[in-house]
Design a protein around this motif. Structure first.
Motif, PDB file in Angstrom:
ATOM      1  N   LEU A 152       0.878  -1.159   0.061  1.00 33.89           N
ATOM      2  CA  LEU A 152      -0.261   0.068  -0.110  1.00 33.89           C
ATOM      3  C   LEU A 152       0.813   1.197  -0.092  1.00 33.89           C
ATOM      4  CD1 LEU A 152      -2.764  -1.037   2.567  1.00 33.89           C
ATOM      5  CD2 LEU A 152      -3.091  -0.665   0.049  1.00 33.89           C
ATOM      6  N   THR A 153       1.760   1.157   0.652  1.00 32.41           N
ATOM      7  CA  THR A 153       3.048   2.285   0.813  1.00 32.41           C
ATOM      8  C   THR A 153       3.542   2.414  -0.672  1.00 32.41           C
ATOM      9  OG1 THR A 153       3.516   1.994   2.998  1.00 32.41           O
ATOM     10  CG2 THR A 153       5.198   3.288   1.649  1.00 32.41           C
ATOM     11  N   VAL A 154       3.919   1.344  -1.336  1.00 29.00           N
ATOM     12  CA  VAL A 154       4.522   1.663  -2.586  1.00 29.00           C
ATOM     13  C   VAL A 154       3.374   2.219  -3.665  1.00 29.00           C
ATOM     14  CG1 VAL A 154       5.382   0.059  -4.837  1.00 29.00           C
ATOM     15  CG2 VAL A 154       6.151  -0.256  -2.367  1.00 29.00           C
ATOM     16  N   CYS A 155       2.222   1.702  -3.592  1.00 30.80           N
ATOM     17  CA  CYS A 155       1.200   2.141  -4.209  1.00 30.80           C
ATOM     18  C   CYS A 155       0.806   3.606  -4.065  1.00 30.80           C
ATOM     19  CB  CYS A 155      -0.258   1.347  -4.195  1.00 30.80           C
ATOM     20  SG  CYS A 155      -0.118  -0.367  -4.661  1.00 30.80           S
ATOM     21  N   GLY A 156       0.787   4.035  -2.841  1.00 29.43           N
ATOM     22  CA  GLY A 156       0.667   5.534  -2.656  1.00 29.43           C
ATOM     23  C   GLY A 156       1.868   6.331  -3.271  1.00 29.43           C
ATOM     24  N   MET A 157       3.300   5.745  -3.298  1.00 26.96           N
ATOM     25  CA  MET A 157       4.138   6.467  -3.908  1.00 26.96           C
ATOM     26  C   MET A 157       4.047   6.681  -5.594  1.00 26.96           C
ATOM     27  SD  MET A 157       7.552   5.868  -1.480  1.00 26.96           S
ATOM     28  CE  MET A 157       7.437   4.141  -1.211  1.00 26.96           C
ATOM     29  N   ILE A 158       3.512   5.412  -5.916  1.00 27.56           N
ATOM     30  CA  ILE A 158       3.177   5.533  -7.494  1.00 27.56           C
ATOM     31  C   ILE A 158       2.211   6.440  -7.836  1.00 27.56           C
ATOM     32  CG2 ILE A 158       2.250   3.943  -9.219  1.00 27.56           C
ATOM     33  CD1 ILE A 158       3.792   1.731  -7.815  1.00 27.56           C
ATOM     34  N   HIS A 159       1.155   6.513  -7.077  1.00 28.33           N
ATOM     35  CA  HIS A 159       0.242   7.559  -7.110  1.00 28.33           C
ATOM     36  C   HIS A 159       0.653   8.757  -7.227  1.00 28.33           C
ATOM     37  CE1 HIS A 159      -3.832   6.226  -7.500  1.00 28.33           C
ATOM     38  NE2 HIS A 159      -3.503   5.143  -6.491  1.00 28.33           N
ATOM     39  N   GLU A 160       1.957   9.322  -6.486  1.00 28.69           N
ATOM     40  CA  GLU A 160       2.583  10.541  -6.273  1.00 28.69           C
ATOM     41  C   GLU A 160       3.439  10.825  -7.212  1.00 28.69           C
ATOM     42  OE1 GLU A 160       4.406  10.253  -2.280  1.00 28.69           O
ATOM     43  OE2 GLU A 160       2.314  10.448  -1.462  1.00 28.69           O
ATOM     44  N   GLY A 161       3.636   9.749  -8.190  1.00 28.40           N
ATOM     45  CA  GLY A 161       4.455   9.783  -9.575  1.00 28.40           C
ATOM     46  C   GLY A 161       5.932   9.260  -9.683  1.00 28.40           C
ATOM     47  N   ILE A 162       6.223   8.390  -8.295  1.00 31.36           N
ATOM     48  CA  ILE A 162       7.183   7.477  -8.457  1.00 31.36           C
ATOM     49  C   ILE A 162       7.206   6.287  -9.431  1.00 31.36           C
ATOM     50  CG2 ILE A 162       8.527   5.912  -7.076  1.00 31.36           C
ATOM     51  CD1 ILE A 162       8.986   9.158  -6.284  1.00 31.36           C
ATOM     52  N   ARG A 163       8.006   5.879 -10.288  1.00 32.22           N
ATOM     53  CA  ARG A 163       7.429   4.955 -11.570  1.00 32.22           C
ATOM     54  C   ARG A 163       8.662   3.753 -11.340  1.00 32.22           C
ATOM     55  NH1 ARG A 163       2.680   4.872 -13.591  1.00 32.22           N
ATOM     56  NH2 ARG A 163       3.814   3.772 -15.336  1.00 32.22           N
ATOM     57  N   PRO A 164       8.380   2.744 -10.453  1.00 28.20           N
ATOM     58  CA  PRO A 164       9.338   1.504 -10.606  1.00 28.20           C
ATOM     59  C   PRO A 164       9.169   0.791 -11.819  1.00 28.20           C
ATOM     60  CG  PRO A 164       7.471   1.108  -9.153  1.00 28.20           C
ATOM     61  CD  PRO A 164       7.312   2.474  -9.551  1.00 28.20           C
ATOM     62  N   ALA A 165      10.093   0.113 -12.486  1.00 27.92           N
ATOM     63  CA  ALA A 165       9.807  -0.681 -13.732  1.00 27.92           C
ATOM     64  C   ALA A 165       8.449  -1.598 -13.540  1.00 27.92           C
ATOM     65  CB  ALA A 165      11.025  -1.406 -14.057  1.00 27.92           C
ATOM     66  N   VAL A 166       8.604  -2.393 -12.396  1.00 25.64           N
ATOM     67  CA  VAL A 166       7.585  -3.212 -12.476  1.00 25.64           C
ATOM     68  C   VAL A 166       7.432  -3.684 -10.850  1.00 25.64           C
ATOM     69  CG1 VAL A 166       9.145  -5.280 -12.533  1.00 25.64           C
ATOM     70  CG2 VAL A 166       6.729  -5.510 -13.052  1.00 25.64           C
ATOM     71  N   VAL A 167       6.077  -4.039 -10.150  1.00 22.56           N
ATOM     72  CA  VAL A 167       5.771  -4.556  -8.952  1.00 22.56           C
ATOM     73  C   VAL A 167       5.247  -5.857  -9.010  1.00 22.56           C
ATOM     74  CG1 VAL A 167       4.660  -3.972  -6.948  1.00 22.56           C
ATOM     75  CG2 VAL A 167       5.378  -2.105  -8.198  1.00 22.56           C
TER      76      VAL A 167
END
Length: 221
Positions: A152-167
């Motif tokens: 959920l923390t990672v998903c929140g950061m993705i919402h904020e614009g962080i872009r990992p290659a894959v989860v």
């Protein structure tokens, strides 16, 4: 051929590698399990390869039907591995289980970071670790096999614009596991996840290790 018939077709091939099998007995066991998995699950796509391995990892072919693939995650993972992207895990068991051969990616565990953040915020150490690693998440391969809070923390950061290659998100349990994976699947990010409460370290590790195996096959063909 229908999906159902293809699942039961004998697609056994004459070649098979398992970089993690270091003895003759281990290789024989691995090959026998995979031969059965190819027959039951099917062997037509890279996603089928991941379904096979995850099913073998948990000893249940029902796992094949619980896996979800969003935005071509298998080729994306392989490309990230080729580029040497860091692999970041939620817990030590996932970190230890990931195949070390055949790639140059550094494997980090979130538990080694963010201790002070966890104490200050009163959140889980795995969640705090991903927050501490925020600046290293872009282009990374994130593998979560235990902690819904971390996902959920990672998903929140993705919402904020962080872009990992894959989860790769396969947390297990009855508290936020299913919900966290639903949130992941709603994001415009390549991901591999499991439906519902099932999942766990064996599934997450199997998914990333199969991508590594495919990379090794491609590099030696």
């Amino acid at each position: 051929m229908s999906k159902e018939s293809s699942r039961h077709a004998d697609t056994t091939t004459s070649t098979y590698i398992d970089p993690g099998a270091t003895t003759e007995e281990a290789y024989k066991i691995s090959k026998t399990s995979r031969t059965l998995a190819r027959k039951i699950v099917g062997n037509e796509t890279p996603e089928d390869r991941v379904r096979q391995r995850c099913s073998v990892a948990v000893g249940d072919f029902a796992m094949a039907d619980l896996l979800r693939f969003n935005a071509d995650p298998v080729p994306t993972t392989i490309a990230a591995l080729k580029a040497g992207a860091p692999i970041i895990t939620d817990i030590r068991m996932v970190q230890v289980g990931i195949q070390k051969k055949g790639h140059a990616s550094k494997i980090l565990c979130a538990l080694d970071f963010g201790g002070e953040i966890a104490r200050e915020k009163g959140i889980t150490r795995s969640s705090a670790g991903f927050i501490a690693l925020r600046d290293r998440l872009a282009g990374s391969i994130i593998v979560i096999g235990n902690a819904p809070s971390a996902l959920l923390t990672v998903c929140g950061m993705i919402h904020e614009g962080i872009r990992p290659a894959v989860v790769i998100g396969a947390p297990v349990g009855f508290v936020n596991a299913a919900e966290s994976k639903s949130v992941l699947r709603a994001l415009d990010i390549p991901s591999i996840s499991t439906e519902g409460t099932r999942g766990g370290t064996p599934v997450a590790v199997a998914a990333i290790n199969e991508c590594i195996t495919i990379l090794i096959e491609e590099s030696t063909s």
